[in-house]
Design a protein around this motif. Structure first.
Motif, PDB file in Angstrom:
ATOM      1  N   GLN B  69       0.740  -1.199  -0.067  1.00  0.00           N
ATOM      2  CA  GLN B  69       0.090  -0.061   0.007  1.00  0.00           C
ATOM      3  C   GLN B  69       0.845   1.252  -0.110  1.00  0.00           C
ATOM      4  N   GLU B  72       2.152   2.056  -3.299  1.00  0.00           N
ATOM      5  CA  GLU B  72       1.153   2.251  -4.225  1.00  0.00           C
ATOM      6  C   GLU B  72       0.466   3.938  -3.887  1.00  0.00           C
ATOM      7  N   ARG B  75       3.580   6.175  -5.215  1.00  0.00           N
ATOM      8  CA  ARG B  75       3.581   6.260  -6.624  1.00  0.00           C
ATOM      9  C   ARG B  75       2.440   7.204  -6.948  1.00  0.00           C
ATOM     10  N   ILE B  76       1.205   6.729  -6.724  1.00  0.00           N
ATOM     11  CA  ILE B  76       0.180   7.641  -7.166  1.00  0.00           C
ATOM     12  C   ILE B  76       0.562   9.178  -6.621  1.00  0.00           C
ATOM     13  N   GLY B  77       0.836   9.340  -5.528  1.00  0.00           N
ATOM     14  CA  GLY B  77       0.675  10.778  -4.848  1.00  0.00           C
ATOM     15  C   GLY B  77       2.085  11.446  -5.594  1.00  0.00           C
ATOM     16  N   ALA B  79       3.156  10.784  -8.732  1.00  0.00           N
ATOM     17  CA  ALA B  79       3.016  10.994 -10.086  1.00  0.00           C
ATOM     18  C   ALA B  79       1.920  11.928 -10.375  1.00  0.00           C
ATOM     19  N   SER B  80       1.153  12.421  -9.243  1.00  0.00           N
ATOM     20  CA  SER B  80       0.082  13.368  -9.435  1.00  0.00           C
ATOM     21  C   SER B  80       0.681  14.736  -8.753  1.00  0.00           C
ATOM     22  N   TRP B 103      10.853  13.201  -9.012  1.00  0.00           N
ATOM     23  CA  TRP B 103      10.045  13.509  -8.045  1.00  0.00           C
ATOM     24  C   TRP B 103      10.384  13.689  -6.643  1.00  0.00           C
TER      25      TRP B 103
END
Lengths: 290, 419, 273
Positions: B69, B72, B75-77, B79-80, B103
């Motif tokens: 978790q 993920e 990565r999502i945080g 990337a956005s 990043w």
């Protein structure tokens, strides 16, 4: 009838809510399927038409996940239905105490899926899971529940059935309650056996409900994710990799959002076809009930 | 009131409440620094103890979750471009992955600025370099973790054998010790990273080429030495607890603690758990040695600064520097091999952590993953194919060849020139 | 139904065994949560042990599960409070309007349920982020209502389909408009169905994990997200997560036990067909 026209207003609040909240994400997700969208470089997304779909269909992994999904979904829905109907019939025939059993049996349905998955894992994990550990006290060894491709599929089916049979029991039991007693009593007077009653009276009477329950379960079985993810992660290898797990792997591990979206659209189409087929099969002659 | 007007009243009240909980105003007094990591004793210690109160005016808040978790969420945080992530746990391989995607904040200037004040030279250069990508420093190293050999010393002594030094010896010993109640050996092959860690060792121990070429990243795992490594894993699987394909480090730890496995590869951070009487039935019976054949994984672990955070970078760096001070790192020595030389060579600490000797020897021959930032995607392909080989779905050579083809295609797509 | 004593006894025995087998994972998890880790995962399983409530204590008092429970309850209650009334209205509409159009629209709504919901998460997250709604109750409530609406509408619809048209028509003839006919005549009769729908909606909202994982931060974290964060490296976390798991299940189990009377009445009043 005319008064019904005004009823569209009743549905309006739901529509507005769904439109405002869910349609944009849904369309945006579907739209992504025609782009090559690598989450790490969102600005490099390029339009690729149907390439994602073609890639998916030509890869073996799509077909294996599809067959796994059909097998697992089919197996669990079948098991749940048979078991659910059997238990519902028993509850119906019971004169006292049905309520106690029913409430207790609801527990697996109500427990958070993530938590349920953990509970099940502690049952099935090799060596010290409850099942294997209990067998060991009789000097037996159980099959490789989570590690063998064939057994893992069975374990996943059992897990799904464990969680959702109560749903079947609940709804079918309710349906049984609403069958006109006279039908059953007159059937008995005519000398019908239990099986004949079941086949000729009970099941037809329950048909709308059976349809509802099968369709919901089919839809859900295709979306089944949390439990498989925790139990096997789609493994071993790709033995229990269903469409949803594959979608997850594409989108969140490989970060290929475009391809994942394409897989999502394919899943959507597949499930729609299945649902319509089920409705058609059950309602070949009648048109009004659905 | 009727049932329905009650419902309506409740709905109105809830709607009001919900509206009231629109984004809260952050208090002007203290700012919150959100640190993210996966939950294990190292991160719990450093985030919830060492970093607390490091810089006045800033509240350090811990956000721990499972390894998957956390990965993920990050990565999502990242990337956005989310500003939620102020500090994140990272290891060498992740530094390369996130650094490549721009990043993270480079911190070379801050390292220089605070070099004297926090005695940053106490951390060896080669450890600091593990937190670099493309020459720039992105992470602050707090410690090392490595994988070495755990074995039941009491059982070995009974039979009068010593821990294996080659892979062949390992297989022979595993076979000799294997009983229905207690496996000779243990494999942890849950996808992706857990399996990759174990396979990394097997490939490296089999020969000098490892699984990817370190410079070109061309797959080498389908060469004869790689095939031999997987054949050996297949042999070992006969002496491992069933379910090894979905076995993760937790299950493996339990197997050791419950006396269900005799030997195997595990992380240094799990060593202390063997002697914890609340958890383990084999207190004092497990000993540690460098893994046969060497080449197991070593990672430098620490924390990095996402560039999308809204907290001042110098403040964040100072929080890390404070938490890394020698006194605080001594507390953390229970949970990882400390990065500061002064702490590592302290005799008291060495005494209370009997696995340090094995760890230090292991590090001499240990290697981190090949420095390809896309290691996770490569790993996913490799692990999946190896699983298929191990479950007899296809012969080992074929599985590895397929994987090599897919990996090459993936890396070319990401811009690498593989011949 | 006539039943000999023997038949009833056999039925009870079968149901009893089935229920116990179904509950074994839950019972075992409960036992695990009160054992020390060294006893929890033994081969063969340990039946006699000294229990400890240490992990339960830690879960609630050291790891802040109380605040997560409050978050979960707020979100679940608000979701149900919005979703059930809206779904009842919508269900009634679709039950009474029997054109092909309505069936098509209903099917269209169901597509939301057929699309893998993990793919809806990211666009939803990005949308919420651009509106600065991350880590608020509002965004969670909206998401959960929207996710469950198709199911709620369809479930209520199946309750209403069973009620005869004559009821509505009689009310309309008496001079009521649509709303009054619905509110005064139909709704009271459908009350048991609403109980069932409330249960399912509550269960869905309380247990929703993925959207909660992505959309909540430290302020609004719900129980399923919190519990999932414990399946981690150190195995003492496992007995902890067992305690947490049992802890999370308690509120909703208690709710069901309290509501079971209404629930069973709903089922046995022949309201579904």
């Amino acid at each position: 009838m005319r008064w019904q026209k005004n009823l569209w207003w009743f549905a309006a609040p739901s529509f507005l809510l769904l439109a405002a909240v869910m349609f944009y994400p849904l369309f945006s997700a579907i739209r992504l399927s025609v782009f090559d969208y690598y989450l790490v470089r969102p600005n490099d997304a390029t339009f690729v038409g149907l390439d994602n779909y073609i890639d998916l269909i030509t890869e073996g992994r799509f077909w294996s996940s599809l067959s796994n999904t059909m097998l697992i979904a089919g197996g669990s829905v079948l098991l749940e239905f048979v078991l659910g109907l059997a238990v519902a019939l028993c509850l119906y025939s019971l004169q006292r105490g049905a309520r106690l059993f029913l409430v207790l049996q609801l527990f697996p349905l109500i427990i958070t899926p993530v938590v349920a998955a953990l509970f099940l894992k502690w049952m099935f994990v090799a060596r010290w899971g409850l099942i294997d550990a209990s067998l060991a006290s009789f000097d037996l060894t159980g099959p490789n529940w989570l590690g063998s491709p064939a057994w893992a599929k069975l374990t996943v089916i059992l897990a799904d059935a464990w969680k959702f049979t109560p749903f079947m029991i609940l709804v079918l039991y309710a349906g049984l309650q609403s069958i006109d007693r006279n039908l059953i009593d007159s059937g008995r007077i005519d000398g019908a056996s239990g099986w004949q009653l079941l086949y000729h009276v009970i099941i037809p009477a329950l048909r709308p409900l059976i349809l509802f329950v099968l369709i919901i379960r089919i839809m859900d079985a295709f979306r089944f994710f949390d439990t498989i993810y925790v139990l096997t992660g789609g493994g071993p290898g790709t033995a229990t990799e269903t469409l949803t797990i594959y979608t997850f792997s594409l989108g969140f591990r490989q970060l290929e959002m475009g391809k994942a979206a394409a897989l999502g659209v394919v899943t959507l189409v597949l499930v729609s076809v299945l649902v319509m087929a089920t409705a058609y099969l059950l309602y070949r002659r009648e048109k009004g009930a659905f | 009131m009727t049932y329905y007007s009650r419902i309506r009243a409740f709905a109105a009240a809830s709607a009001a409440f919900a509206a009231l909980s629109l984004p809260g105003v952050a208090s002007a007094q203290t700012k919150t620094v959100d640190v993210f990591s996966h939950r294990y004793p190292f991160s719990e210690y450093y985030i919830e103890t060492a970093m607390q109160g490091a810089v006045p005016g800033y509240d350090v808040r811990s956000n721990l979750s499972t390894f998957q978790q956390f990965g993920e969420k990050v990565r999502i945080g990242l990337a956005s471009g989310s500003d939620e992530l102020d500090l994140i746990h990272c290891q060498g391989s992740k530094v390369r992955e996130y650094g490549k995607n721009d990043w993270l904040e480079p911190i070379d200037d801050l390292w220089e600025k605070y070099r004297v004040e926090y005695q940053l030279d106490d951390i060896p250069e080669n450890i600091v370099n593990e937190m670099r990508y493309d020459g720039k420093l992105y992470g602050f190293p707090f410690g090392l973790n490595t994988m070495f050999f755990f074995y039941r010393k009491d059982l070995f002594d009974e039979k009068g054998v010593k821990p294996p030094t080659t892979m062949e010896e390992y297989v022979d010993l595993a076979k000799a010790f294997n009983t229905p109640q207690r496996s000779g050996s243990q494999l942890t092959l849950q996808p992706v990273e857990t399996a990759l860690n174990e396979l990394h060792w097997h490939f490296n121990a089999a020969g000098p080429n490892g699984w990817l070429d370190d410079k070109t990243f061309k797959p080498t795992f389908n060469q004869p030495q790689g095939v031999k490594a997987i054949e050996l894993v297949k042999e070992l699987s006969k002496y491992s607890p069933p379910g090894y394909l979905t076995n993760d480090n937790n299950a493996a730890t339990v197997n050791f603690q419950q006396g269900l496995a005799t030997m195997g590869l595990q992380w240094a951070s799990r060593a202390k758990a063997m002697d914890n009487p609340e958890q383990s039935k084999v207190v004092g019976k497990i000993d540690f040695a460098p893994p046969p054949g060497g080449g197991s994984r070593v990672v430098v672990i620490g924390f990095c600064l996402p560039s999308s955070s809204d907290i001042d970078r110098e403040v964040r760096f100072r929080i890390l520097a404070e938490a890394s001070k020698a006194e605080r790192m001594r507390g953390g020595a229970d949970f990882s091999i400390p990065s500061r030389l002064s702490v590592l060579s302290d005799s008291e600490i060495q005494k209370s952590n009997r696995h340090f000797a094995a760890a230090i020897k292991t590090i001499e021959t240990a290697r981190d993953y090949p420095p390809v930032p896309e290691y996770s995607e490569v790993g996913e392909i490799l692990v999946r194919r190896v699983h298929q080989a191990l479950s007899d779905e296809m012969p080992v050579q074929d599985a590895l060849d397929e994987a090599a083809g897919e990996v090459t295609e993936l890396l070319r797509k990401r811009g690498y020139d593989i011949q | 139904m006539r039943g000999s004593f023997r038949q009833q006894a056999m039925l009870s025995a079968f149901l009893g065994i089935f229920t116990i087998v179904t509950l074994i994972p839950v019972i075992w998890a409960f036992l695990t949560s009160i054992k020390k880790p060294v006893d929890a995962f033994t081969v063969p399983p340990t039946i006699f042990f000294t229990p400890t409530l240490e992990f339960h204590r830690q879960v609630w008092f050291e790891h802040g599960f109380w605040s997560f429970l409050v978050n979960s309850l707020i979100v679940a209650a608000c979701t149900v409070a919005i979703s059930v009334p809206l779904g009842t209205l919508g269900g009634y509409a679709f039950a009474r309007i029997r054109t092909g159009h309505s069936r098509a629209v209903l099917f269209g709504l169901m597509t939301i349920r057929m699309f893998p919901h993990i793919l809806l998460v990211i666009p939803f997250y990005l949308l919420a982020r651009s509106l600065h709604l991350i880590d608020t109750y509002l965004v969670l409530i909206l998401a959960f209502v929207a996710l469950n609406q198709p199911f709620t509408i369809w479930l209520m619809r199946s309750f209403f389909v069973d009620l005869p048209h004559e009821l509505d028509e009689a009310a309309l003839i008496d001079g009521c408009n649509n709303w009054q006919a619905f509110y005064r005549v139909i709704l009271p009769v459908a009350r048991p169905g609403i109980a069932v729908t409330t249960l399912f909606s509550l269960q869905l909202a309380y247990n929703e994990f993925l959207f909660a994982l992505v959309l909540t931060g430290s302020d609004t974290k719900t129980l399923p997200v919190a519990i999932a964060s414990f399946g981690a490296e150190d195995i003492s976390y496992w007995t902890l997560s067992a305690a947490g798991a049992i802890g999370i299940s308690l509120p909703i189990l208690i709710f069901v036990l309290l509501m079971q009377r209404h629930l069973i009445r709903g089922l046995t009043m022949g309201a579904i067909k």
